[in-house]
Design a protein around this motif. Structure first.
Motif, short mmCIF file in Angstrom:
data_model
loop_
_atom_site.label_atom_id
_atom_site.label_comp_id
_atom_site.label_asym_id
_atom_site.label_seq_id
_atom_site.Cartn_x
_atom_site.Cartn_y
_atom_site.Cartn_z
N PRO A 203 14.36 -56.24 12.10
CA PRO A 203 13.86 -54.64 11.43
C PRO A 203 12.26 -55.97 11.48
CG PRO A 203 14.63 -55.86 9.35
CD PRO A 203 15.18 -56.31 10.49
N MET A 204 10.89 -54.53 11.69
CA MET A 204 10.23 -55.32 11.08
C MET A 204 9.41 -56.48 10.40
SD MET A 204 7.46 -53.37 13.48
CE MET A 204 7.40 -52.58 15.07
N THR A 205 8.48 -57.61 10.55
CA THR A 205 7.96 -58.29 9.06
C THR A 205 6.68 -57.26 8.36
OG1 THR A 205 6.54 -59.26 9.64
CG2 THR A 205 8.83 -59.85 9.64
N GLU A 206 7.43 -57.26 7.05
CA GLU A 206 5.51 -56.78 6.18
C GLU A 206 4.27 -57.34 7.50
OE1 GLU A 206 5.90 -54.26 3.90
OE2 GLU A 206 8.05 -54.38 4.47
N GLU A 207 4.18 -58.29 7.37
CA GLU A 207 3.40 -58.67 8.13
C GLU A 207 3.01 -57.99 9.94
OE1 GLU A 207 0.43 -62.95 10.29
OE2 GLU A 207 2.80 -62.81 9.07
N GLN A 208 4.24 -57.80 10.34
CA GLN A 208 3.95 -57.35 11.77
C GLN A 208 3.34 -55.89 11.69
OE1 GLN A 208 8.01 -57.89 12.95
NE2 GLN A 208 7.25 -60.05 14.50
N LYS A 209 4.48 -55.50 10.31
CA LYS A 209 3.53 -53.83 10.06
C LYS A 209 2.53 -53.72 9.49
CE LYS A 209 8.54 -52.66 8.75
NZ LYS A 209 9.14 -52.08 7.43
N ALA A 210 1.96 -54.44 8.83
CA ALA A 210 0.42 -54.43 8.50
C ALA A 210 -1.11 -54.83 9.46
CB ALA A 210 0.62 -55.69 7.50
N THR A 211 0.12 -55.43 10.37
CA THR A 211 -0.74 -55.71 11.90
C THR A 211 -0.40 -54.03 13.20
OG1 THR A 211 0.00 -57.79 12.09
CG2 THR A 211 -0.75 -56.51 13.95
N LEU A 212 0.27 -53.68 12.75
CA LEU A 212 0.61 -52.12 13.38
C LEU A 212 -0.38 -51.26 13.09
CD1 LEU A 212 3.88 -52.01 15.04
CD2 LEU A 212 1.89 -51.90 16.16
N ARG A 213 -0.87 -51.29 11.52
CA ARG A 213 -1.46 -50.06 10.68
C ARG A 213 -2.89 -50.43 10.32
NH1 ARG A 213 3.69 -50.49 6.50
NH2 ARG A 213 5.06 -48.86 6.97
N GLY A 214 -3.04 -51.16 10.98
CA GLY A 214 -4.65 -51.70 10.65
C GLY A 214 -5.16 -51.43 12.27
N ILE A 215 -4.78 -50.58 13.33
CA ILE A 215 -5.05 -50.81 14.17
C ILE A 215 -5.28 -48.54 14.29
CG2 ILE A 215 -4.70 -50.20 16.87
CD1 ILE A 215 -2.57 -51.92 17.12
N LYS A 216 -6.38 -47.89 14.58
CA LYS A 216 -6.88 -46.45 14.20
C LYS A 216 -6.97 -46.37 15.40
CE LYS A 216 -7.49 -47.81 9.81
NZ LYS A 216 -6.24 -47.26 8.67
N PRO A 217 -7.01 -45.17 15.91
CA PRO A 217 -6.73 -44.31 16.74
C PRO A 217 -8.17 -44.13 17.63
CG PRO A 217 -5.14 -43.39 14.79
CD PRO A 217 -6.18 -44.44 14.98
N VAL A 218 -8.74 -44.00 18.43
CA VAL A 218 -10.48 -44.47 18.82
C VAL A 218 -10.26 -43.29 19.80
CG1 VAL A 218 -11.75 -44.72 21.13
CG2 VAL A 218 -9.83 -46.43 19.91
N LYS A 219 -11.43 -42.51 18.97
CA LYS A 219 -12.08 -41.16 19.69
C LYS A 219 -12.38 -40.78 20.90
CE LYS A 219 -12.80 -39.31 14.83
NZ LYS A 219 -13.87 -38.32 13.47
N ASN A 220 -12.02 -40.05 21.48
CA ASN A 220 -12.35 -39.58 22.73
C ASN A 220 -14.16 -38.79 22.78
OD1 ASN A 220 -13.11 -39.32 25.08
ND2 ASN A 220 -10.88 -38.16 25.43
N ALA A 221 -15.21 -39.79 23.45
CA ALA A 221 -16.76 -39.26 22.97
C ALA A 221 -16.56 -37.88 24.00
CB ALA A 221 -17.55 -39.96 23.35
N ALA A 222 -16.14 -38.19 24.76
CA ALA A 222 -15.77 -36.80 25.93
C ALA A 222 -14.81 -36.44 25.83
CB ALA A 222 -15.47 -37.73 27.35
N ALA A 223 -14.36 -35.64 24.64
CA ALA A 223 -13.77 -34.61 24.38
C ALA A 223 -14.93 -33.82 23.39
CB ALA A 223 -12.80 -34.68 23.88
#
Length: 331
Positions: A240-260
């Protein structure tokens, strides 16, 4: 000389057989038991066991059997003495009982074994044992005598049912070995405890190698961080992933597509746009699945299956994923 011989012969005749090793006291019984335990002329279960020989002789004495008869006729099953069927019949016949039972050919034809025992001055006792009874008792087809001689076993069952009901006093409460053997079952130890390997954290090096791909997936809004965490841990339950690894992934946010974003002035009609087509094709996903070098890369490629519009192609890609997963896990 003749007078002496005649006198000795008369004495022997008065004593019956003349040569009898039946012990007369405990010391003689112990000595006799030791000799018997060292002999090849006794059943295997008594060899090397003088104590068992002594107890068997005592049981034999209580039911009217000589020492050697007792060893040949009494067999211990789960610590309880039982009589072989032949000995049981001999005891009843010696007591004047009449035993009437069906031949195995009749049992085969009728599917039922029958035995009737009549004691002098008493009403007959008749008992039966059918194939259905054997099936109910889970004996029919059981490995051993119930496979090689099932109708003979049915006959023994019918005999012992009748014998115990008609002559329990003659048998001194002993049962039949043929029955006792059927009752022996392997001890139920319960379900085996499942020994699960101790979980180990998801390898830091592997996490770092997969992070760029995961960032691309999350920023492209194809999967959330929790989706990736759940998917990865379902494929690697022992890492299983560590809590630190999970926090790293959860810190990544979707990037809005301006062209859309719709920037067309409200008063102007939107210019027709060409159909962009499917975001990803069957061939692209198939190539990624084939090119995957490890399970994590394969899982990332599998995330793209849902973006293929054709459901039949999705099914084929899922089948390919399972095939490749098996190949990688065997490496």
């Amino acid at each position: 000389m003749n007078a002496v011989t005649t006198t000795e012969s008369t004495a022997l005749a008065q004593r019956g057989m003349g040569f009898d090793l039946s012990p007369q006291n405990f010391e003689q019984a112990m000595t006799f038991s030791k000799y018997l335990a060292e002999s090849e002329m006794v059943p295997k279960q008594y060899r090397g066991r003088p104590g068992d020989c002594l107890i068997a002789m005592q049981w034999g004495h209580e039911i009217g059997l000589k020492p050697l008869q007792a060893l040949q006729s009494i067999a211990p099953v789960n610590g309880k003495p039982n009589l072989y069927g032949d000995a049981g019949k001999a005891m009843l016949l010696a007591a004047g009982c009449e035993i009437e039972e069906d031949d195995t050919a009749i049992i085969r034809a009728t599917g039922t074994a029958r035995c009737k025992i009549t004691r002098p001055g008493r009403r007959p006792v008749e008992r039966t044992f059918s194939i259905e009874d054997a099936k109910t008792a889970q004996l029919w087809g059981k490995a051993g005598p119930w496979t090689t001689s099932p109708y003979r076993q049915m006959a023994w069952r019918a005999f012992w049912f009748a014998a115990r009901d008609a002559a329990a006093d003659l048998l001194r409460g002993m049962g039949g070995k043929e029955e006792a053997d059927d009752l022996v079952r392997s001890k139920d130890m319960g379900p085996a405890d499942e020994v699960k390997p101790e979980p180990t954290p998801y390898p830091a090096e592997q996490f770092a190698a997969n992070l760029p791909k995961w960032r691309e997936v999350i920023q492209g809004a194809r999967k959330t961080a929790d989706d990736l965490i759940a998917f990865t841990e379902s494929r690697n339950p022992n890492t299983p992933m560590t809590e630190e690894q999970k926090a790293t992934l959860r810190g990544i946010k979707p990037v809005k597509n301006a062209a859309a974003t719709d920037v067309t002035p409200k008063n102007e009609a939107a210019a027709p746009t060409a159909d962009p087509g499917p975001a990803i094709t069957f061939a692209q996903v198939s190539d990624k699945l084939h090119a995957a070098k490890d399970v994590d890369s394969l899982n990332l490629a599998a995330d793209l299956v849902s973006q293929v519009p054709d459901t039949q192609q999705q099914a084929e890609l899922n089948a390919l994923y399972e095939q490749r997963l098996g190949e990688l896990e065997r490496q």
